[in-house]
Write an enzyme that holds these catalytic residues in place. Structure first.
Site, PDB file in Angstrom:
ATOM      1  N   GLY A   1       0.826  -1.207   0.000  1.00  0.00           N
ATOM      2  CA  GLY A   1       0.000   0.000   0.000  1.00  0.00           C
ATOM      3  C   GLY A   1       0.856   1.252   0.000  1.00  0.00           C
TER       4      GLY A   1
ATOM      5  N   ARG B   1       1.091  -5.267  -5.699  1.00  0.00           N
ATOM      6  CA  ARG B   1       1.372  -6.532  -5.020  1.00  0.00           C
ATOM      7  C   ARG B   1       1.552  -7.599  -6.087  1.00  0.00           C
ATOM      8  NH1 ARG B   1      -2.021  -3.779  -1.402  1.00  0.00           N
ATOM      9  NH2 ARG B   1      -1.241  -3.774   0.734  1.00  0.00           N
TER      10      ARG B   1
ATOM     11  N   THR C   1       4.097   2.498   5.961  1.00  0.00           N
ATOM     12  CA  THR C   1       2.701   2.081   5.954  1.00  0.00           C
ATOM     13  C   THR C   1       1.917   2.970   6.901  1.00  0.00           C
ATOM     14  OG1 THR C   1       1.151   0.344   6.668  1.00  0.00           O
ATOM     15  CG2 THR C   1       3.351   0.269   7.615  1.00  0.00           C
TER      16      THR C   1
ATOM     17  N   ASP D   1      -0.569   2.270   8.599  1.00  0.00           N
ATOM     18  CA  ASP D   1      -1.097   1.536   9.755  1.00  0.00           C
ATOM     19  C   ASP D   1      -0.131   1.524  10.933  1.00  0.00           C
ATOM     20  OD1 ASP D   1      -3.435   0.929   8.421  1.00  0.00           O
ATOM     21  OD2 ASP D   1      -2.712  -1.016   7.707  1.00  0.00           O
TER      22      ASP D   1
ATOM     23  N   ASP E   1       2.134  -0.583  11.691  1.00  0.00           N
ATOM     24  CA  ASP E   1       2.053  -1.909  12.302  1.00  0.00           C
ATOM     25  C   ASP E   1       3.260  -2.806  12.003  1.00  0.00           C
ATOM     26  OD1 ASP E   1       1.557  -2.248   9.617  1.00  0.00           O
ATOM     27  OD2 ASP E   1      -0.211  -3.517   9.870  1.00  0.00           O
TER      28      ASP E   1
ATOM     29  N   ARG F   1      -6.807  -2.635   9.328  1.00  0.00           N
ATOM     30  CA  ARG F   1      -7.425  -3.964   9.268  1.00  0.00           C
ATOM     31  C   ARG F   1      -6.937  -4.866  10.391  1.00  0.00           C
ATOM     32  NH1 ARG F   1      -7.047  -5.998   3.501  1.00  0.00           N
ATOM     33  NH2 ARG F   1      -8.474  -4.230   3.290  1.00  0.00           N
TER      34      ARG F   1
END
Length: 337
Positions: A16, A77, A136, A138, A140, A182
């Site tokens: 992403g 991806r 990213t 996120d 994470d 997510r």
């Protein structure tokens, strides 16, 4: 460990997109150039290596991209790259272009791909060093306390929610806002604290609808509030379903907003530009100095080089104390105005 002299390196963005990726690419190219190393931009992530999709980059070619969101190298991806045959095609491209090293900008999947191709190269007697740069929204990545793009995504979400709050307050309504995340609730929790949310739902904490939403809205109403803001990480549930349940159980007609990919766009913040620039510089110096396959991470506010194999085994402990802060700040009682 000493490696052979770097003559030409590749740089790619994968997974992403995240604001600040362009700043990292710029730093990689300019650091390489200032150290006499040629740089090749691999377009569309690992797919670009498979399909020989590249562009030569120099210092002037990355001018005026530090302020741009997205990635000039595009991202994708690649299922083919997950197979040995696909990585063999990518290695053939590396040999054709004469790449001695690769800087891979992305997330956990990007780094695992980098490690896989480097190991496959070693089996074939090739020398291909890899360095990962965490990017990213996120936040994470287990080995890094901070990842490129997180700050900008938070600021984007906060700006959108602040505007939503204006109309929610005017009409005395409840707003349910879904943000990205997510598998991790860093974005939702950070944003929730920053905008003074009534409630925040994250995947790291099992949702008790009565405790986490109904009771908080009820307390806010008894304290005199007539508008409510519920922030939901996508991994904690569907904002639409939560909105429907609020309507059924409390009788409030909420408005649901899914921010979606708008959080990935926009000009990167000062923090993301500066962090990406330092990480890109450090990634190239790691290759030049012949260090082991590495990931450049942030630990306690400082950049650190971590051996890639070890870094990929690290787990990030979610900071639940931040949720406790949120609980304290939203624990309104009757009579609190």
């Amino acid at each position: 460990m000493e490696g052979k002299k770097m003559k030409r390196i590749g740089v790619l963005t994968s997974g992403g997109d995240a604001p600040g990726m362009n700043a990292a690419v710029r730093a990689v190219v300019r650091t390489a150039s200032s150290n006499g190393v040629k740089c090749v931009g691999i377009r569309r992530g690992w797919n670009g290596l498979i399909n020989s999709d590249f562009v030569l980059l120099d210092s002037s070619g990355v001018s005026h991209i530090i302020n741009k969101g997205g990635t000039i190298l595009y991202t994708a991806r690649s299922l083919e790259f997950m197979e040995e045959a696909g990585r063999n095609k990518a290695l053939n491209t590396c040999k054709l272009l004469g790449l001695d090293g690769i800087v891979a900008i992305g997330g956990d999947g990007t780094f695992r791909g980098a490690l896989a191709i480097s190991r496959q190269a070693e089996e074939k007697g090739m020398s291909l060093r890899v360095v990962g740069v965490p990017a990213t929204i996120d936040n994470d990545i287990g080995c890094s306390h901070y990842t490129i793009g997180f700050d900008t995504a938070c600021n984007t979400a906060i700006e959108c929610i602040d505007k939503l709050r204006d109309t929610m307050q005017s009409h005395e309504r409840c707003s349910v806002v879904e943000v990205m995340g997510r598998h991790a609730g860093y974005l939702a929790l950070y944003v929730g604290i920053a905008i003074g949310a009534t409630a925040v739902l994250i995947p790291e904490r099992e949702v008790d609808f009565e405790r986490d939403i109904v009771e908080k809205i009820r307390r806010a109403r008894l304290a005199g509030t007539t508008h409510y803001m519920v922030v939901v990480a996508e991994g904690a549930g569907s904002a639409m379903e939560i909105g429907d349940r609020i309507q059924k159980e409390i009788g409030i007609d909420p408005r649901v907003t899914v921010l979606g990919h708008i959080q990935r766009g926009g000009s990167p913040s000062a923090r993301d530009r500066e962090t990406a620039s330092r990480m890109g510089y450090e990634a190239v110096m790691t290759l030049i100095e012949g260090a082991e396959h590495s990931i450049i991470g942030v630990q306690n506010g400082c950049l650190v080089r971590m051996v890639m194999e070890e870094a990929l085994q690290m787990k990030k402990n979610f900071q639940m104390e931040r949720y406790q802060i949120l609980e304290s700040l939203t624990n309104r009682q009757e009579g609190d105005y």
